[in-house]
Design a protein around this motif. Structure first.
Motif, mmCIF file in Angstrom:
data_model
loop_
_atom_site.group_PDB
_atom_site.id
_atom_site.type_symbol
_atom_site.label_atom_id
_atom_site.label_comp_id
_atom_site.label_asym_id
_atom_site.label_seq_id
_atom_site.Cartn_x
_atom_site.Cartn_y
_atom_site.Cartn_z
ATOM 1 N N PRO A 92 34.798 13.499 -13.630
ATOM 2 C CA PRO A 92 33.999 14.568 -13.022
ATOM 3 C C PRO A 92 32.574 14.551 -13.577
ATOM 4 O O PRO A 92 32.356 14.201 -14.735
ATOM 5 N N SER B 232 44.596 18.387 -15.826
ATOM 6 C CA SER B 232 43.260 17.810 -15.639
ATOM 7 C C SER B 232 42.923 17.628 -14.157
ATOM 8 O O SER B 232 43.777 17.308 -13.333
ATOM 9 N N ASP B 233 41.641 17.792 -13.832
ATOM 10 C CA ASP B 233 41.151 17.504 -12.483
ATOM 11 C C ASP B 233 40.989 16.012 -12.250
ATOM 12 O O ASP B 233 40.815 15.575 -11.115
ATOM 13 N N ASN B 234 40.990 15.261 -13.322
ATOM 14 C CA ASN B 234 40.743 13.827 -13.229
ATOM 15 C C ASN B 234 42.073 13.088 -13.058
ATOM 16 O O ASN B 234 42.889 13.060 -13.980
ATOM 17 N N ASP B 299 35.822 19.433 -16.040
ATOM 18 C CA ASP B 299 37.263 19.300 -15.818
ATOM 19 C C ASP B 299 37.821 20.721 -15.784
ATOM 20 O O ASP B 299 38.302 21.259 -16.775
ATOM 21 N N GLY B 301 40.356 22.219 -14.376
ATOM 22 C CA GLY B 301 41.778 22.492 -14.627
ATOM 23 C C GLY B 301 42.053 22.632 -16.114
ATOM 24 O O GLY B 301 42.756 23.556 -16.553
ATOM 25 N N ARG B 331 33.126 25.396 -9.502
ATOM 26 C CA ARG B 331 34.105 24.613 -8.742
ATOM 27 C C ARG B 331 33.917 24.751 -7.242
ATOM 28 O O ARG B 331 34.107 23.803 -6.489
#
Lengths: 193, 406
Positions: A92, B232-234, B299, B301, B331
């Motif tokens: 990100p 995690s968003d990743n 990130d 999340g 976000r």
């Protein structure tokens, strides 16, 4: 913009020179940034954009004395673009959105700077035109990995869908003040095309 | 990221080996921030040994850390963490030279020469002093059992490890992109085997419990980190079995966590202390800057999970609610605008709310064409933060709202 570490920048320069593609000049006079706006350069600057790996879209990096001593970023970002690029798609990162407020535009630029510099902080946020367009101007302070104090100043404005950004960074000791009048003149000369 | 490390390492190899060897004779500088501490338990090894080479490389990394702009110099925080380390370190207390680094990732390490780093991302994630003590005990075990030296000997000689470590030190602290590279580099030197990690867990458990800490601290912390990886968003982070994104130098495996769980279940000694309140008091002054750095990782999340834990005991809710609002504002997913409004509003009901909560509420009101509310929020912001860096900008907005000239 700021994905490359200092060492990587130096290595990139070495590699490029070895390959026969050194810096290119940004000649004095009118300089077109990212096909979006013109600025007037009082003297020749070095275009060292090639040092940024991977290279961000719609951004040029100029310098007089090299990236460690002064950097001038000239960008005209499309929505979803950033002042930095990662090698992978998943990490990100801050990206420009058209619905950002002026405060958020500053936050976006500072968060990009945080990729390479430590503890960046914006100060003296104020309205200032970017050419004929209303924009936001602010100053920056940060530190390098070695703890060297760095100063900066930036001017940004939304022009249509794009975010026009001019960002100057240099060591606080001597180099920032030495080039600031010239950078101010460049900022004042910006004219969207 | 790997290719970047590799390219840096290849180029640096030619230049780094000789200087590292020359560095070996230089004693590590003493940390002026540390309180009075006992003498080190170990003598410096001879320079012409592999262990001496490792010390030299560690010295170089330590010199870099001392100069780093990310070094947290607050005396009270340093003294507190040092004290926790010494409670569990026993005879190795004098060996610990502590450096608290403002880096938004979970990491701690103790080099063979005693150079010890604790990162702010770890301090933000540990819920209490017992969890911090467990991590420090774990690191002290790696140190006391010479795990680094064992790993070095698997790297075919000291020059390779010294080079890698010195290159890692060179990029450490170069913003958080550099931090990530440094983490990967450390992992290549200190990425201990599963057996050594389990040994450090078990011995760390013994050390922290003997010092009177909660026996479940370690397993709780490890489970929290695994949950954070999953949040995690990743997608690349979520895919990694080793949980490398959270604690790169100490990959977490399920069987390792289960072994620690069994150890805690079997423990029949006196219930230990968490010392949660005094831990929170120690880190409270740093919540704002650490959460700001955390947010820069984007990130969301993971950050929301961190905030959930920080708010679990009803403390610092002005700060916690404000940063929840920040996550949703940045976000911009479905329903995030409403959530941001709710969290900023909740923040302003607590005494510790940052003034910026009112500015954000003003921005939201402006977007919703509630001009009077926006003006009131901006005015409150300026009242609460008279020296705000964006005062001129907010004043211009206020002037526009009130019909004046921007």
């Amino acid at each position: 913009m700021i994905t490359a570490t200092r060492r990587a920048v130096l290595m990139g320069a070495t590699a490029a020179l070895a390959a026969g593609c050194g810096t290119s000049g940004a000649r004095s006079g009118t300089y077109n940034a990212a096909n979006a706006y013109n600025v007037n350069l009082a003297r020749e600057w070095s275009d060292i954009t090639f040092m940024l790996q991977p290279r961000p879209r719609n951004l040029r990096l100029l310098s007089i004395d090299g990236p460690l001593l002064n950097r001038l970023y000239l960008a005209a970002l499309q929505p979803g673009e950033s002042l930095l690029r990662h090698r992978d798609r998943d990490t990100p990162r801050p990206t420009y959105r058209t619905d950002m407020s002026d405060t958020e535009v500053v936050e976006f630029i500072v968060d990009c700077v945080a990729q390479e510099y430590q503890a960046p902080e914006a100060s003296a946020l104020r309205p200032q035109n970017f050419g004929a367009y209303p924009g936001v101007r602010f100053d920056l302070s940060a530190r390098t990995a070695e703890g060297l104090n760095t100063s900066g100043t930036a001017l940004a404005a939304r022009v249509g869908e794009r975010l026009h950004v001019m960002l100057f960074l240099a060591p606080s000791e001597h180099y920032y003040a030495a080039l600031l009048p010239e950078v101010e003149a460049i900022f004042a000369s910006a004219t969207p095309t | 990221m790997r290719s970047m490390i590799a390219s840096i390492g290849m180029a640096a190899a030619l230049a780094a080996v000789a200087p590292v060897q020359a560095q070996e004779a230089t004693p590590a500088p003493q940390m002026e921030l540390a309180s009075v501490q006992p003498a080190p338990s170990r003598a410096r090894p001879p320079e012409n040994t592999d262990e001496g080479g490792l010390w030299g490389a560690s010295d170089r990394a330590e010199i870099q850390a001392r100069a780093s702009g990310e070094l947290e110099r607050d005396p009270a925080l340093n003294a507190y963490i040092r004290d926790v380390a010494c409670r569990t370190a026993g005879r190795y207390c004098g060996d610990v030279r502590l450096y608290v680094m403002n880096r938004p990732f979970f990491n701690a390490s103790m080099a063979p020469n005693g150079y010890t780093e604790v990162w702010s991302g770890l301090l933000l994630r540990a819920e209490d002093e017992a969890q911090l003590a467990f991590v420090l005990s774990h690191e002290i075990t790696h140190y006391s059992e010479n795990h680094s030296l064992d790993m070095l000997r698997t790297l075919r000689g000291r020059s390779a490890a010294a080079m890698i470590l010195s290159v890692g030190a060179a990029v450490a602290g170069a913003g958080y992109a550099g931090d990530l590279i440094y983490l990967g580099t450390l992992a290549s030197v200190y990425g201990f085997s599963r057996e050594k990690e389990t040994e450090a867990d078990m011995n760390g458990f013994d050390l922290s419990v003997a010092a009177g800490y909660d026996a479940r601290a370690g397993v709780t912390l490890w489970n929290n980190l695994i949950a954070e990886t999953r949040a995690s968003d990743n997608p690349d982070v979520r895919r990694r079995e080793s949980r490398a994104s959270i604690f790169t130098t100490h990959p977490l495996s399920r069987d390792r966590v289960e072994a620690l769980q069994r150890r805690a279940d079997a423990y029949t000694g006196a219930p230990g202390e968490t010392h949660r309140e005094r831990y929170r008091a120690a880190i409270r002054p740093f919540l704002d800057p650490w959460l700001r750095s955390e947010l820069r990782r984007r990130d969301f999340g993971q950050t929301l999970l961190v905030l959930e834990r920080l708010g679990a005991h009803g403390e610092d809710l002005g700060m916690v609610e404000f940063y929840r609002g920040e996550v949703h504002r940045l976000r911009r997913g479905e329903g995030d605008a409403e959530r941001a409004l709710a969290h900023y509003t909740a923040a302003t009901t607590h005494a510790d709310a940052p003034a910026a909560a009112w500015r954000e509420l003003g921005d939201i009101a402006l977007r919703q064409n509630r001009s009077a509310d926006a003006a009131q929020c901006f005015a409150t912001y300026l009242e609460r933060a008279p020296n705000a860096g964006d005062r001129a900008l907010v004043e211009a907005r206020l002037a526009q709202l009130q019909g004046g000239t921007p």
